[in-house]
Design a protein around this motif. Structure first.
Motif, PDB file in Angstrom:
ATOM      1  N   THR A  99      26.446  43.792  51.486  1.00 16.64           N
ATOM      2  CA  THR A  99      27.885  43.390  50.784  1.00 16.64           C
ATOM      3  C   THR A  99      28.800  44.267  50.542  1.00 16.64           C
ATOM      4  N   ILE A 100      28.212  45.840  50.226  1.00 14.34           N
ATOM      5  CA  ILE A 100      29.098  46.785  49.680  1.00 14.34           C
ATOM      6  C   ILE A 100      29.832  47.256  51.161  1.00 14.34           C
ATOM      7  N   ALA A 101      28.964  47.231  52.064  1.00 17.57           N
ATOM      8  CA  ALA A 101      29.780  47.484  53.492  1.00 17.57           C
ATOM      9  C   ALA A 101      30.704  46.538  53.776  1.00 17.57           C
ATOM     10  N   CYS A 102      30.766  45.443  53.301  1.00 17.81           N
ATOM     11  CA  CYS A 102      31.795  44.127  53.536  1.00 17.81           C
ATOM     12  C   CYS A 102      33.157  44.857  52.702  1.00 17.81           C
ATOM     13  N   VAL A 103      32.780  45.333  51.376  1.00 16.77           N
ATOM     14  CA  VAL A 103      33.727  45.715  50.637  1.00 16.77           C
ATOM     15  C   VAL A 103      34.353  46.927  50.887  1.00 16.77           C
ATOM     16  N   ALA A 104      33.750  48.069  51.477  1.00 16.75           N
ATOM     17  CA  ALA A 104      33.992  49.114  51.862  1.00 16.75           C
ATOM     18  C   ALA A 104      34.521  49.453  53.159  1.00 16.75           C
ATOM     19  N   GLY A 105      33.716  48.890  54.248  1.00 12.47           N
ATOM     20  CA  GLY A 105      33.550  48.797  55.533  1.00 12.47           C
ATOM     21  C   GLY A 105      35.110  48.605  56.217  1.00 12.47           C
ATOM     22  N   VAL A 106      35.512  47.209  55.958  1.00 15.22           N
ATOM     23  CA  VAL A 106      36.545  46.749  56.588  1.00 15.22           C
ATOM     24  C   VAL A 106      37.787  47.848  56.371  1.00 15.22           C
TER      25      VAL A 106
ATOM     26  N   SER B  49      49.838  42.532  53.814  1.00 21.35           N
ATOM     27  CA  SER B  49      49.851  43.576  53.048  1.00 21.35           C
ATOM     28  C   SER B  49      48.575  43.337  51.825  1.00 21.35           C
ATOM     29  N   TRP B  50      48.205  41.947  51.576  1.00 24.35           N
ATOM     30  CA  TRP B  50      47.225  41.893  50.595  1.00 24.35           C
ATOM     31  C   TRP B  50      45.931  41.448  51.192  1.00 24.35           C
ATOM     32  N   MET B  51      45.729  41.573  52.674  1.00 20.28           N
ATOM     33  CA  MET B  51      44.396  41.013  53.228  1.00 20.28           C
ATOM     34  C   MET B  51      43.275  42.080  52.838  1.00 20.28           C
ATOM     35  N   PRO B  52      43.536  43.494  52.834  1.00 25.11           N
ATOM     36  CA  PRO B  52      42.442  44.261  52.348  1.00 25.11           C
ATOM     37  C   PRO B  52      41.779  43.807  51.211  1.00 25.11           C
ATOM     38  N   LEU B  53      42.568  43.559  50.099  1.00 28.81           N
ATOM     39  CA  LEU B  53      42.393  43.064  48.904  1.00 28.81           C
ATOM     40  C   LEU B  53      41.450  41.949  48.953  1.00 28.81           C
ATOM     41  N   MET B  54      42.189  40.691  49.594  1.00 29.63           N
ATOM     42  CA  MET B  54      41.257  39.568  49.858  1.00 29.63           C
ATOM     43  C   MET B  54      39.880  39.780  50.474  1.00 29.63           C
ATOM     44  N   LEU B  55      39.752  40.541  51.394  1.00 25.70           N
ATOM     45  CA  LEU B  55      38.540  40.895  51.949  1.00 25.70           C
ATOM     46  C   LEU B  55      37.634  41.525  51.323  1.00 25.70           C
ATOM     47  N   ALA B  56      37.871  42.603  50.376  1.00 28.33           N
ATOM     48  CA  ALA B  56      37.197  43.213  49.397  1.00 28.33           C
ATOM     49  C   ALA B  56      37.071  42.153  48.192  1.00 28.33           C
TER      50      ALA B  56
ATOM     51  N   LEU C 217      33.296  41.537  47.048  1.00 24.73           N
ATOM     52  CA  LEU C 217      32.731  41.873  45.620  1.00 24.73           C
ATOM     53  C   LEU C 217      32.078  40.190  45.248  1.00 24.73           C
ATOM     54  N   GLY C 218      32.499  39.292  45.805  1.00 27.97           N
ATOM     55  CA  GLY C 218      31.809  37.973  45.508  1.00 27.97           C
ATOM     56  C   GLY C 218      30.573  37.949  45.933  1.00 27.97           C
TER      57      GLY C 218
ATOM     58  N   VAL D 170      40.981  32.280  43.867  1.00 27.40           N
ATOM     59  CA  VAL D 170      39.630  31.893  43.300  1.00 27.40           C
ATOM     60  C   VAL D 170      38.376  31.569  44.186  1.00 27.40           C
ATOM     61  N   LEU D 171      38.608  30.897  45.354  1.00 31.96           N
ATOM     62  CA  LEU D 171      37.543  30.434  46.163  1.00 31.96           C
ATOM     63  C   LEU D 171      37.051  31.406  46.928  1.00 31.96           C
ATOM     64  N   VAL D 172      38.130  32.414  47.559  1.00 38.50           N
ATOM     65  CA  VAL D 172      37.466  33.529  48.098  1.00 38.50           C
ATOM     66  C   VAL D 172      36.127  34.269  47.292  1.00 38.50           C
ATOM     67  N   PHE D 173      36.599  34.540  46.004  1.00 37.79           N
ATOM     68  CA  PHE D 173      35.434  35.059  45.419  1.00 37.79           C
ATOM     69  C   PHE D 173      34.312  34.074  45.170  1.00 37.79           C
ATOM     70  N   VAL D 174      34.659  33.042  44.666  1.00 33.84           N
ATOM     71  CA  VAL D 174      33.596  31.928  44.498  1.00 33.84           C
ATOM     72  C   VAL D 174      32.602  31.632  45.639  1.00 33.84           C
ATOM     73  N   GLN D 175      33.285  31.514  46.979  1.00 32.43           N
ATOM     74  CA  GLN D 175      32.609  31.228  47.838  1.00 32.43           C
ATOM     75  C   GLN D 175      31.703  32.398  48.364  1.00 32.43           C
ATOM     76  N   GLY D 176      32.173  33.517  48.390  1.00 39.99           N
ATOM     77  CA  GLY D 176      31.405  34.844  48.493  1.00 39.99           C
ATOM     78  C   GLY D 176      30.250  34.966  47.781  1.00 39.99           C
ATOM     79  N   THR D 177      30.261  34.567  46.532  1.00 38.62           N
ATOM     80  CA  THR D 177      29.289  34.683  45.633  1.00 38.62           C
ATOM     81  C   THR D 177      28.060  33.567  46.045  1.00 38.62           C
ATOM     82  N   LEU D 178      28.584  32.388  46.033  1.00 42.36           N
ATOM     83  CA  LEU D 178      27.784  31.336  46.544  1.00 42.36           C
ATOM     84  C   LEU D 178      27.058  31.662  47.811  1.00 42.36           C
ATOM     85  N   SER D 179      27.764  32.281  48.885  1.00 39.75           N
ATOM     86  CA  SER D 179      27.338  32.320  50.189  1.00 39.75           C
ATOM     87  C   SER D 179      26.221  33.123  50.127  1.00 39.75           C
ATOM     88  N   PHE D 180      26.315  34.337  49.416  1.00 37.25           N
ATOM     89  CA  PHE D 180      25.201  35.378  49.492  1.00 37.25           C
ATOM     90  C   PHE D 180      24.120  35.216  48.605  1.00 37.25           C
TER      91      PHE D 180
END
Length: 392
Positions: free
Chosen positions: A137-144, A236-243, A247-248, A294-304
């Motif tokens: 998951t940290i690779a997801c945050v930092a890797g992309v 321009s916001w996509m790196p933040l959305m992926l991060a 984080l989720g 909101v759901l980007v974070f929530v679904q990342g949390t629930l998925s993992f």
């Protein structure tokens, strides 16, 4: 939790970064090696296929070695092919390095799961699993974003060099921290572990993990076009959305690590239906930025949280097959990571719109819920904590 388990998580982070970073490097690779964008995209597919095929094969191969030797062999191989990839001017050679890297990554994950479980207390398999998946998951945050930034500033080869350098402390740490033990006869160990893998509970858990991970990566793969298209968030916001999704994900494996060993059934019963419903709600509200963010974070949390708990249950269910269970768990996750994006791409190609992968994600998780319900109806309880495979 023994410190060596966290060091294994560091190695998983470095390897996961290699897998995820390519999404930001494809244009540069295509220009430099004078190939098409789809051809450069095959580098990602080659890695995914190598992970699916390589996980069980490398797990069987590693039964001939001590765990420390196996971990070192896979890590050194991974490092070497990244050096070769950073130096080559041949697309064919680069493609070959991605396949070999995937095989090494798959083998490492299989042995690392078995090693982490062996080093952790007997009732802490969930915590050990969450540490390893936390590296992903940290690779997801930092890797992309990290890979994209390196590629933008110093070229795509710099990202390959960065992965190689990051593996050096992991190799030293494994050498110093993971105990060495003599392997048993490989043939006997393989037969014994394969017999343990035939248990119905274990097979159901592997299917559930593949379906849930398919739902996760179906949406994650098409998250950027969805948010920039239907939602209207600027590129321009996509790196933040992926991060934010990453984080989720980290929050999810952290929750799983705290709960999965003591109350796995409660977590899965609550979070599984919530995950399916969340994908559906995301599909219905994707046109508005606030609920989408909101759901980007929530679904990342629930998925993992759900996915990590299922993997820890695989390891609880396969006490007689620790290494091959890790291999098949790795394969199941990557089957889902391959199947989900393929299905999502089919729906987009069929003209169903950029929100269609969200509905596919909801259906895949719903299929997992139905599979679990049917299994329980016929007497196989996939969510029974700590039930050994031999007891089925």
């Amino acid at each position: 939790m023994p410190f060596a388990v966290y060091l294994l998580g560091l190695a998983v982070f470095a390897q996961g970064t290699s897998e995820f970073m390519l999404s930001g490097l494809i244009p540069g690779i295509a220009r430099d090696l004078q190939v098409s964008i789809p051809a450069a995209g095959l580098l990602t597919s080659a890695f995914a296929v190598g992970m699916v095929v390589g996980a069980p094969l490398m797990a069987v191969l590693s039964l001939r070695w001590s765990r420390r030797f196996a971990l070192l062999a896979f890590l050194v191989t991974f490092l070497v092919v990244h050096v070769v990839g950073a130096l080559t001017t041949s697309y064919g050679v680069l493609l070959g390095t991605r396949v070999i890297a995937a095989l090494a990554n798959a083998g490492f994950l299989a042995v690392a799961m078995a090693t982490a479980v062996a080093l952790a207390p007997a009732d802490a398999k969930g915590r050990a699993t969450s540490v390893l998946l936390g590296g992903v998951t940290i690779a997801c945050v930092a890797g992309v974003p990290g890979g994209a930034l390196l590629g933008e500033v110093w070229g795509w080869r710099s990202a390959f060099w960065a992965v190689a350098v990051a593996l050096v402390p992991a190799i030293v740490a494994v050498l110093k921290s993971v105990p060495s033990g003599a392997p048993g006869p490989a043939g006997a160990r393989a037969r014994g572990e394969l017999r343990a893998l035939r248990r119905p509970r274990l097979l159901v858990l592997l299917a559930l993990a593949a379906l849930v991970n398919g739902g996760t990566f179906c949406t994650f793969t098409y998250l950027a076009p969805l948010l920039t298209g239907d939602t209207g968030i600027g590129s321009s916001w996509m790196p933040l959305m992926l991060a934010l999704f990453g984080l989720g994900s980290f929050a999810g494996v952290t929750v799983s690590g705290r709960v999965a060993d003591r109350r796995p059934t409660r977590l899965l019963v609550i979070c599984g239906p919530a995950l399916a419903a969340g994908w559906a709600v995301f599909a219905l509200t994707a046109g508005a930025p606030v609920p989408a963010v909101v759901l980007v974070f929530v679904q990342g949390t629930l998925s993992f949280a759900v996915g990590s708990t299922l993997i820890s249950q695989v390891l609880y269910a396969a006490t007689g097959a620790p290494t091959l269970a890790g291999g098949f768990a790795t394969a199941a996750l990557n089957v889902g990571a391959t199947l989900g994006p393929w299905l999502g791409g089919l729906t987009i190609g069929a003209g169903l719109g950029l929100r269609s992968p969200l509905w596919v994600s909801a259906l895949l998780v719903a299929a997992a819920l139905v599979t679990a319900a049917v299994a329980r109806a016929v007497g196989v309880n996939p969510m029974e904590k700590g039930q050994p495979a031999e007891a089925q």
